[in-house]
Motif scaffolding. Sequence first.
Motif, short mmCIF file in Angstrom:
data_model
loop_
_atom_site.label_atom_id
_atom_site.label_comp_id
_atom_site.label_asym_id
_atom_site.label_seq_id
_atom_site.Cartn_x
_atom_site.Cartn_y
_atom_site.Cartn_z
N PRO A 22 0.86 -5.27 6.32
CA PRO A 22 1.57 -6.50 6.66
C PRO A 22 3.07 -6.36 6.38
O PRO A 22 3.47 -5.82 5.34
N ALA A 23 3.88 -6.84 7.31
CA ALA A 23 5.33 -6.65 7.22
C ALA A 23 5.90 -7.25 5.94
O ALA A 23 6.87 -6.71 5.37
N GLU A 24 5.30 -8.35 5.46
CA GLU A 24 5.85 -9.03 4.29
C GLU A 24 5.73 -8.21 3.00
O GLU A 24 6.37 -8.52 2.00
N LEU A 25 4.91 -7.16 3.03
CA LEU A 25 4.76 -6.32 1.83
C LEU A 25 5.82 -5.22 1.76
O LEU A 25 5.94 -4.55 0.73
N ASP A 26 6.56 -5.03 2.84
CA ASP A 26 7.65 -4.05 2.86
C ASP A 26 7.17 -2.65 2.47
O ASP A 26 7.82 -1.93 1.71
N LEU A 27 6.02 -2.27 3.04
CA LEU A 27 5.48 -0.93 2.79
C LEU A 27 5.79 0.04 3.94
O LEU A 27 5.25 1.14 3.98
N GLY A 28 6.62 -0.38 4.88
CA GLY A 28 7.00 0.47 5.98
C GLY A 28 6.22 0.16 7.24
O GLY A 28 5.23 -0.58 7.23
N ALA A 29 6.66 0.76 8.34
CA ALA A 29 6.03 0.51 9.65
C ALA A 29 5.04 1.58 10.04
O ALA A 29 4.40 1.48 11.09
N ALA A 30 4.91 2.62 9.23
CA ALA A 30 3.96 3.68 9.54
C ALA A 30 2.56 3.29 9.08
O ALA A 30 2.39 2.67 8.03
N PRO A 31 1.52 3.64 9.87
CA PRO A 31 0.16 3.33 9.45
C PRO A 31 -0.21 4.02 8.14
O PRO A 31 0.17 5.17 7.90
N LEU A 32 -0.92 3.30 7.28
CA LEU A 32 -1.49 3.85 6.05
C LEU A 32 -3.01 3.68 6.14
O LEU A 32 -3.51 2.82 6.86
N MET A 33 -3.73 4.50 5.38
CA MET A 33 -5.19 4.36 5.38
C MET A 33 -5.56 3.05 4.68
O MET A 33 -5.14 2.79 3.55
N ARG A 34 -6.33 2.23 5.39
CA ARG A 34 -6.76 0.93 4.87
C ARG A 34 -8.25 0.94 4.61
O ARG A 34 -9.05 1.33 5.47
N VAL A 35 -8.63 0.50 3.42
CA VAL A 35 -10.04 0.33 3.06
C VAL A 35 -10.29 -1.16 2.86
O VAL A 35 -9.61 -1.81 2.06
N SER A 36 -11.24 -1.71 3.61
CA SER A 36 -11.56 -3.13 3.53
C SER A 36 -12.90 -3.32 2.84
O SER A 36 -13.88 -2.64 3.17
N PRO A 60 -1.68 5.04 -0.49
CA PRO A 60 -0.44 5.77 -0.23
C PRO A 60 -0.69 7.00 0.64
O PRO A 60 -1.81 7.53 0.69
N GLU A 61 0.34 7.45 1.33
CA GLU A 61 0.23 8.63 2.17
C GLU A 61 -0.24 9.83 1.34
O GLU A 61 0.20 10.04 0.22
N GLY A 62 -1.16 10.60 1.92
CA GLY A 62 -1.68 11.77 1.23
C GLY A 62 -2.89 11.51 0.36
O GLY A 62 -3.36 12.41 -0.34
N THR A 63 -3.41 10.28 0.41
CA THR A 63 -4.60 9.91 -0.36
C THR A 63 -5.69 9.45 0.62
O THR A 63 -5.46 8.56 1.42
#
Length: 231
Positions: free
Chosen positions: A84-98, A197-200
């Motif tokens: 989500p943009a409001e978290l300011d984690l960047g615009a690149a996809p990250l691995m998401r676990v739901s 995070p990237e790489g995990t």
Amino acid sequence: MSVSLVGTFVKPVHREGPKFIAGFALVTVLLWLLWEPLGVLGLLLTVWCYYFFRDPDRTVPMDEGLIVSPADGVVSLIEPAVPPAELDLGAAPLMRVSVFMSVFDCHVNRAPVAGDVTEVAYRPGKFLSAELDKASEENERNGLVLTMADGTRIGVVQIAGLVARRILCEVDTGAMLDRGDRFGIIRFGSRLDVYLPEGTAPRVSVGQKMISGESVLAVLGDDRPATARTE
């Protein structure tokens, strides 16, 4: 009945619980006066309400680098996604676990890692089924960013579901959380997204049962894919 047996069924409840449990109990009394079978139904619903708000202690694994589940429930989605943009984690996809929480799961949410809360962002939205992929974008949500001592940032998002109408976040920006610390609750049926995070890489599979604060989602810096599970 032994103390250990009592402890198996009798659990502490979250501070949000007593007012709801009392309300269900009052309705039960009224239903019982009207018609006993309705009273029995009310009693069952009161027990369910108590069970929903249970807040048991958890044994948090202490090995370095572990990312634990923030919620009880079942892993419903594992996929790359833009945070989500409001978290300011960047615009690149990250691995998401739901992790999807049914109305029978404990709904107290816990920190997946130890870190400082550097972002807390609430966004109103819809109440689609939390199992749907688009719930991450369209539903009511509250996101946190935990910044670890080495600067690694992990996003955690509370998402309201079809039945849920209330997200409660109990921490503010600047708070310090240990892995497994409680930070909020959602009622009644919802989902938690964790942006790794990237790489995990996730160490879990879709359909796997999670226990908040105990089950390991991933290990920081470990990009090996999860091995297949046997049922």
